[in-house]
Write an enzyme that holds these catalytic residues in place. Structure first.
Site, PDB file in Angstrom:
ATOM      1  N   ARG A   1     -66.892 -32.538  55.897  1.00  0.00           N
ATOM      2  CA  ARG A   1     -66.750 -31.850  54.599  1.00  0.00           C
ATOM      3  C   ARG A   1     -67.531 -32.638  53.532  1.00  0.00           C
ATOM      4  O   ARG A   1     -67.884 -33.797  53.768  1.00  0.00           O
ATOM      5  CB  ARG A   1     -65.252 -31.724  54.237  1.00  0.00           C
TER       6      ARG A   1
ATOM      7  N   ALA B   1     -55.753 -26.695  50.643  1.00  0.00           N
ATOM      8  CA  ALA B   1     -55.729 -25.598  49.670  1.00  0.00           C
ATOM      9  C   ALA B   1     -54.330 -24.995  49.502  1.00  0.00           C
ATOM     10  O   ALA B   1     -54.056 -24.341  48.490  1.00  0.00           O
ATOM     11  CB  ALA B   1     -56.732 -24.519  50.067  1.00  0.00           C
TER      12      ALA B   1
ATOM     13  N   TYR C   1     -64.663 -35.883  49.630  1.00  0.00           N
ATOM     14  CA  TYR C   1     -63.687 -36.241  50.662  1.00  0.00           C
ATOM     15  C   TYR C   1     -64.036 -37.488  51.467  1.00  0.00           C
ATOM     16  O   TYR C   1     -63.276 -37.872  52.359  1.00  0.00           O
ATOM     17  CB  TYR C   1     -63.511 -35.054  51.620  1.00  0.00           C
TER      18      TYR C   1
ATOM     19  N   GLU D   1     -47.193 -36.358  47.479  1.00  0.00           N
ATOM     20  CA  GLU D   1     -48.346 -35.459  47.624  1.00  0.00           C
ATOM     21  C   GLU D   1     -49.621 -36.287  47.468  1.00  0.00           C
ATOM     22  O   GLU D   1     -49.747 -37.037  46.501  1.00  0.00           O
ATOM     23  CB  GLU D   1     -48.268 -34.389  46.525  1.00  0.00           C
TER      24      GLU D   1
ATOM     25  N   ASN E   1     -50.831 -34.034  52.475  1.00  0.00           N
ATOM     26  CA  ASN E   1     -52.009 -33.475  51.814  1.00  0.00           C
ATOM     27  C   ASN E   1     -52.044 -32.012  52.242  1.00  0.00           C
ATOM     28  O   ASN E   1     -52.455 -31.703  53.365  1.00  0.00           O
ATOM     29  CB  ASN E   1     -53.291 -34.191  52.234  1.00  0.00           C
TER      30      ASN E   1
ATOM     31  N   PRO F   1     -54.715 -27.202  55.907  1.00  0.00           N
ATOM     32  CA  PRO F   1     -55.950 -26.554  56.328  1.00  0.00           C
ATOM     33  C   PRO F   1     -57.217 -27.330  56.001  1.00  0.00           C
ATOM     34  O   PRO F   1     -57.343 -27.892  54.903  1.00  0.00           O
ATOM     35  CB  PRO F   1     -55.934 -25.227  55.552  1.00  0.00           C
ATOM     36  N   ASN F   2     -58.109 -27.350  56.966  1.00  0.00           N
ATOM     37  CA  ASN F   2     -59.462 -27.908  56.860  1.00  0.00           C
ATOM     38  C   ASN F   2     -59.520 -29.434  56.888  1.00  0.00           C
ATOM     39  O   ASN F   2     -60.606 -30.007  56.954  1.00  0.00           O
ATOM     40  CB  ASN F   2     -60.194 -27.383  55.605  1.00  0.00           C
TER      41      ASN F   2
ATOM     42  N   HIS G   1     -54.025 -36.450  47.712  1.00  0.00           N
ATOM     43  CA  HIS G   1     -55.321 -35.777  47.777  1.00  0.00           C
ATOM     44  C   HIS G   1     -56.416 -36.826  47.817  1.00  0.00           C
ATOM     45  O   HIS G   1     -56.327 -37.851  47.125  1.00  0.00           O
ATOM     46  CB  HIS G   1     -55.538 -34.872  46.555  1.00  0.00           C
TER      47      HIS G   1
ATOM     48  N   ARG H   1     -61.803 -31.229  39.024  1.00  0.00           N
ATOM     49  CA  ARG H   1     -62.677 -30.323  39.765  1.00  0.00           C
ATOM     50  C   ARG H   1     -62.540 -28.909  39.196  1.00  0.00           C
ATOM     51  O   ARG H   1     -62.306 -28.756  38.002  1.00  0.00           O
ATOM     52  CB  ARG H   1     -62.321 -30.387  41.259  1.00  0.00           C
TER      53      ARG H   1
HETATM   54  C1  DQA Z   1     -57.669 -31.604  48.847  1.00  0.00           C
HETATM   55  C2  DQA Z   1     -57.990 -30.831  47.561  1.00  0.00           C
HETATM   56  C3  DQA Z   1     -57.783 -29.330  47.767  1.00  0.00           C
HETATM   57  O1  DQA Z   1     -58.100 -28.629  46.565  1.00  0.00           O
HETATM   58  C4  DQA Z   1     -58.697 -28.826  48.870  1.00  0.00           C
HETATM   59  O2  DQA Z   1     -58.435 -27.458  49.112  1.00  0.00           O
HETATM   60  C5  DQA Z   1     -58.602 -29.630  50.120  1.00  0.00           C
HETATM   61  C6  DQA Z   1     -58.466 -31.083  50.028  1.00  0.00           C
HETATM   62  C7  DQA Z   1     -57.984 -33.115  48.710  1.00  0.00           C
HETATM   63  O3  DQA Z   1     -57.518 -33.871  49.535  1.00  0.00           O
HETATM   64  O4  DQA Z   1     -58.721 -33.513  47.793  1.00  0.00           O
HETATM   65  O5  DQA Z   1     -58.750 -29.095  51.236  1.00  0.00           O
HETATM   66  O6  DQA Z   1     -56.284 -31.477  49.109  1.00  0.00           O
END
Ligand code: DQA
Length: 155
Positions: A18, A81, A23, A102, A78, A10-11, A104, A111
């Protein structure tokens, strides 16, 4: 030949819009191009095929992982959330039974407190966090190495 599935949750489709401090400024499309470039370095001797999929919906990510059963050699994910609460995603990764990395963009351990807990971490071979888009290219390099090691054992 090896096939790698790169999943984004998501997102992450909104990357570039963002908060850049967490990011970076690149779009997901641009990051995927960097991943493809890195993957191409392993060709032609080790033909690496990379497939990309993003969804804002957990079930769609689960469907994509299930669709790859038997024909995917490794997963880079990735989860956005979903990292912090995505149990059906976690189960799908377990069932896939291939190495998972995994990734990020941000350092989730530096954070808000709720971000430092990943429900995915213990089913992944490892986690790369905090290096922006380079988290993904590092992951492809490592995953390619792990897949190359298959049969000869870890180097
Ligand atoms: C994320 C970190 C997550 O906490 C966040 O919800 C994201 C991006 C990252 O790539 O830093 O959407 O996965």
């Amino acid at each position: 030949m090896a096939r790698i599935l790169v999943l984004n949750g998501p997102n992450l489709n909104a990357l570039g819009r963002r908060p850049a401090g967490h990011y970076g400024t690149m779009s997901l499309e641009q990051i995927n191009q960097e991943i493809s470039k890195k993957a191409a370095e392993f060709n032609p001797e080790f033909n690496l095929e990379v497939e990309f999929f993003q969804s804002n919906t957990e079930g769609e990510l689960v469907d994509r992982i299930q669709a790859g059963w038997g024909n995917i050699d490794g997963i880079i994910i990735n989860p956005g959330a979903l990292t912090h609460y995505g149990y059906s995603l976690k189960d799908a990764l377990i069932d896939a039974a291939v190495p998972v990395i995994e990734v990020h963009l941000s350092n989730i351990h530096a954070r808000e407190r709720w971000r430092s807990r990943s429900v995915i971490a213990d089913v992944a071979q490892g986690q790369i966090a905090g290096f922006g888009w380079r988290s993904y290219t590092a992951a492809i390099e490592i995953l390619a190495g792990l897949i190359q090691d298959r049969g000869t054992g870890p180097g």
